[in-house]
Design a protein around this motif. Structure first.
Motif, mmCIF file in Angstrom:
data_model
loop_
_atom_site.group_PDB
_atom_site.id
_atom_site.type_symbol
_atom_site.label_atom_id
_atom_site.label_comp_id
_atom_site.label_asym_id
_atom_site.label_seq_id
_atom_site.Cartn_x
_atom_site.Cartn_y
_atom_site.Cartn_z
ATOM 1 N N THR A 72 0.857 -1.181 0.000
ATOM 2 C CA THR A 72 0.000 0.000 0.000
ATOM 3 C C THR A 72 0.895 1.233 0.000
ATOM 4 O O THR A 72 1.994 1.222 0.549
ATOM 5 C CB THR A 72 -0.944 0.032 1.215
ATOM 6 N N THR A 73 0.410 2.270 -0.643
ATOM 7 C CA THR A 73 1.160 3.528 -0.703
ATOM 8 C C THR A 73 0.385 4.607 0.033
ATOM 9 O O THR A 73 -0.841 4.561 0.126
ATOM 10 C CB THR A 73 1.383 3.978 -2.160
ATOM 11 N N SER A 74 1.121 5.576 0.543
ATOM 12 C CA SER A 74 0.496 6.734 1.175
ATOM 13 C C SER A 74 1.386 7.950 0.943
ATOM 14 O O SER A 74 2.560 7.824 0.616
ATOM 15 C CB SER A 74 0.278 6.497 2.675
ATOM 16 N N ARG A 75 0.788 9.112 1.120
ATOM 17 C CA ARG A 75 1.488 10.393 1.045
ATOM 18 C C ARG A 75 2.247 10.595 -0.260
ATOM 19 O O ARG A 75 3.294 11.233 -0.279
ATOM 20 C CB ARG A 75 2.405 10.558 2.255
ATOM 21 N N ARG A 77 3.317 12.252 -3.514
ATOM 22 C CA ARG A 77 3.255 13.575 -4.122
ATOM 23 C C ARG A 77 4.355 13.680 -5.154
ATOM 24 O O ARG A 77 5.360 12.956 -5.093
ATOM 25 C CB ARG A 77 3.366 14.682 -3.075
ATOM 26 N N PHE A 90 6.941 9.205 -1.494
ATOM 27 C CA PHE A 90 5.802 8.495 -0.931
ATOM 28 C C PHE A 90 6.288 7.475 0.085
ATOM 29 O O PHE A 90 7.490 7.234 0.216
ATOM 30 C CB PHE A 90 4.975 7.812 -2.032
ATOM 31 N N ASP A 91 5.353 6.892 0.794
ATOM 32 C CA ASP A 91 5.650 5.825 1.745
ATOM 33 C C ASP A 91 4.976 4.552 1.266
ATOM 34 O O ASP A 91 3.923 4.599 0.627
ATOM 35 C CB ASP A 91 5.121 6.167 3.148
ATOM 36 N N THR A 92 5.598 3.411 1.579
ATOM 37 C CA THR A 92 4.973 2.126 1.297
ATOM 38 C C THR A 92 4.920 1.296 2.571
ATOM 39 O O THR A 92 5.733 1.470 3.485
ATOM 40 C CB THR A 92 5.735 1.315 0.228
ATOM 41 N N ASP A 93 3.947 0.408 2.587
ATOM 42 C CA ASP A 93 3.796 -0.569 3.667
ATOM 43 C C ASP A 93 3.558 -1.918 3.007
ATOM 44 O O ASP A 93 2.559 -2.111 2.315
ATOM 45 C CB ASP A 93 2.615 -0.194 4.560
ATOM 46 N N HIS A 100 10.132 4.888 3.385
ATOM 47 C CA HIS A 100 10.037 6.176 2.692
ATOM 48 C C HIS A 100 10.684 5.958 1.325
ATOM 49 O O HIS A 100 11.753 5.350 1.224
ATOM 50 C CB HIS A 100 10.829 7.272 3.412
#
Length: 130
Positions: A72-75, A77, A90-93, A100
């Motif tokens: 999953t990705t977040s933030r 830009r 972006f960040d990944t989990d 980061h």
């Protein structure tokens, strides 16, 4: 040109390609994955390893992503740094492994290709807010 989100078409193209690279089906196909990489691609991976185009494709061919490793990705830009360069952050989990990430995409006659990528692991309690 900007779309309705305020992002340039170049940033949108880089984001679309980045998300495709994270798709388990694309990662399971070294031949497809390779089509997104610039000939001069370099990565400093979250593992600390340094990769070039040939070595990262060879690793994927030897061990495609096993099922159940959804990322999953977040933030996410993007910033267009020049007519032919976009930076994404972006960040990944991936199953609780937080990283980061920063990517540089270059426009070529073949389209937008990933030129540089870096991943830095982090733990949520040590990540600054924002």
């Amino acid at each position: 040109m900007r779309d309705t989100s305020g992002r340039s078409a170049a940033v949108e193209a880089a984001i679309e390609n980045e998300l495709r690279l994270l798709d388990p089906e694309v990662r399971a196909s070294p031949e497809v994955f390779d089509t997104f990489l610039h000939p001069e691609f370099t990565e400093f991976g979250a593992s600390g390893a340094r990769w070039d185009r040939e070595s990262i494709v060879k690793v994927l061919a030897a061990r495609p992503d096993p099922g159940g490793r959804a990322t999953t990705t977040s933030r996410m830009r993007g910033v267009q740094l020049a007519d032919d360069v976009v930076q994404l952050t972006f960040d990944t989990d991936t199953n609780g492994r937080m990283v980061h990430r920063s990517s540089l995409w270059r426009r070529t006659p073949e389209g937008w290709l990933l030129w540089f990528h870096q991943g830095t692991p982090f733990t949520p309690e040590r990540a600054p807010a924002g």
